[in-house]
Enzyme design. Structure first.
Site, PDB file in Angstrom:
ATOM      1  CG  ASP A  59     120.112  70.638 162.352  1.00  0.00           C
ATOM      2  OD1 ASP A  59     118.894  70.863 162.217  1.00  0.00           O
ATOM      3  OD2 ASP A  59     120.562  69.818 163.170  1.00  0.00           O
ATOM      4  CB  VAL A  60     115.956  72.606 158.792  1.00  0.00           C
ATOM      5  CG1 VAL A  60     116.328  72.468 157.335  1.00  0.00           C
ATOM      6  CG2 VAL A  60     115.478  71.278 159.381  1.00  0.00           C
ATOM      7  CG  ASN A  86     111.796  65.136 152.928  1.00  0.00           C
ATOM      8  OD1 ASN A  86     110.949  64.278 153.077  1.00  0.00           O
ATOM      9  ND2 ASN A  86     113.091  64.851 152.838  1.00  0.00           N
ATOM     10  CB  SER A 137     104.128  60.962 159.232  1.00  0.00           C
ATOM     11  OG  SER A 137     104.017  59.574 159.522  1.00  0.00           O
ATOM     12  CB  SER A 139     103.307  58.983 162.659  1.00  0.00           C
ATOM     13  OG  SER A 139     103.602  57.657 162.275  1.00  0.00           O
ATOM     14  CE1 TYR A 150     109.060  60.835 162.409  1.00  0.00           C
ATOM     15  CE2 TYR A 150     107.009  59.571 162.369  1.00  0.00           C
ATOM     16  CZ  TYR A 150     108.031  60.230 161.703  1.00  0.00           C
ATOM     17  OH  TYR A 150     108.022  60.288 160.331  1.00  0.00           O
ATOM     18  CE  LYS A 154     107.524  63.680 160.174  1.00  0.00           C
ATOM     19  NZ  LYS A 154     107.998  64.523 159.058  1.00  0.00           N
ATOM     20  CB  THR A 185     113.181  56.456 153.021  1.00  0.00           C
ATOM     21  OG1 THR A 185     112.800  56.279 154.398  1.00  0.00           O
ATOM     22  CG2 THR A 185     111.971  56.890 152.214  1.00  0.00           C
TER      23      THR A 185
END
Length: 252
Positions: A59-60, A86, A137, A139, A150, A154, A185
């Protein structure tokens, strides 16, 4: 084509990340595949060739995981040329319904992750005059209904990209981002299965359809390439023309 360069791609098990890893492999890179599901990463590694790839699961949002990933990259290949941040998650909801845990999850993976990976990678990228490509994004360029957390995560990626580009341009490191709209995706699977929602997006996207992972990957590859050697601090919408609109409805 480069047969000695190395790229790290996070969230490489599916979607944009997998397409990006495959694109870099075709361009002659050794590719380090990161994600949380080893089986998905291994499938991508098999496709691009295990001799051309390294799988580092984790997990980053964990600093220890990120430091290990970069250390394994250098130990295995001796250099690092490109980082593609990503990895991402989406949890929708208005502020009265979204939990603090859901806020933290998105900020940790979507914003803290690119921070940690870029921080760990930069000393090596300075040596190779490399580059970072973040996946933001549309977004992260404007607001959505029911997705404030979210959007905030972003938006952080968008401005982090610009500010880091200023800091590291003197050292020869370029830092850019792509800003996709709806892309077909795994993360968007629920949306893509809803004909009404897909139709609504098609009405807002000038090209009339969702994007494909490979179309985003191609722009990422360009930004990481020598062809973009005078491009830094840029957010490139890969959105079929969605952000070209001022938001007013299509008439007729």
């Amino acid at each position: 084509m480069s047969h000695d360069k190395v790229a790290v791609v996070t969230g490489a098990g599916s979607g944009i990340g997998a397409a990006t890893a495959k694109r870099f492999a075709r361009d002659g890179f050794k590719v380090v595949l990161n994600g949380r599901t080893e089986s998905k990463l291994s499938a991508v590694a098999e496709e691009i060739g295990v001799e051309n790839s390294l799988v580092v699961t984790g997990d980053v949002s964990s600093e220890a995981v990120v430091e290990n990933m970069i250390a394994q990259t250098i130990k295995t290949y001796g250099r690092l040329d490109v980082v593609v941040n990503n990895a991402g998650v989406f949890v929708g909801g208005t502020i009265d319904k979204l939990s603090a845990a859901d806020w933290d999850k998105q900020m940790n993976i979507n914003a803290k992750g690119p921070f940690l990976v870029t921080k760990a990678a930069l000393p090596h990228l300075v040596k190779t005059k490399g580059s970072v490509v973040n996946v933001s994004s549309v977004s992260g360029l404007g607001g959505d209904w029911g997705a404030f957390a979210y959007d905030a995560s972003k938006g952080a990626v968008t401005l982090m990209t610009k500010a880091l580009a200023l800091d590291f341009a003197p050292q020869g490191v370029r830092i850019n981002a792509v800003a996709p709209s709806l892309t077909d995706t795994e993360m968007a699977e629920a949306v893509m299965e809803n004909d009404e929602v897909v139709s609504a997006f098609a009405n807002r996207i000038a090209m009339g359809r969702a994007g494909k992972s490979e179309e985003v990957a191609d722009v990422i590859a360009f930004l990481a390439s020598e062809d973009a050697r005078f491009v830094t601090g840029t957010i490139v919408p890969v959105d079929g023309g969605l952000s070209a609109s001022n938001g007013q409805p299509k008439l007729g």
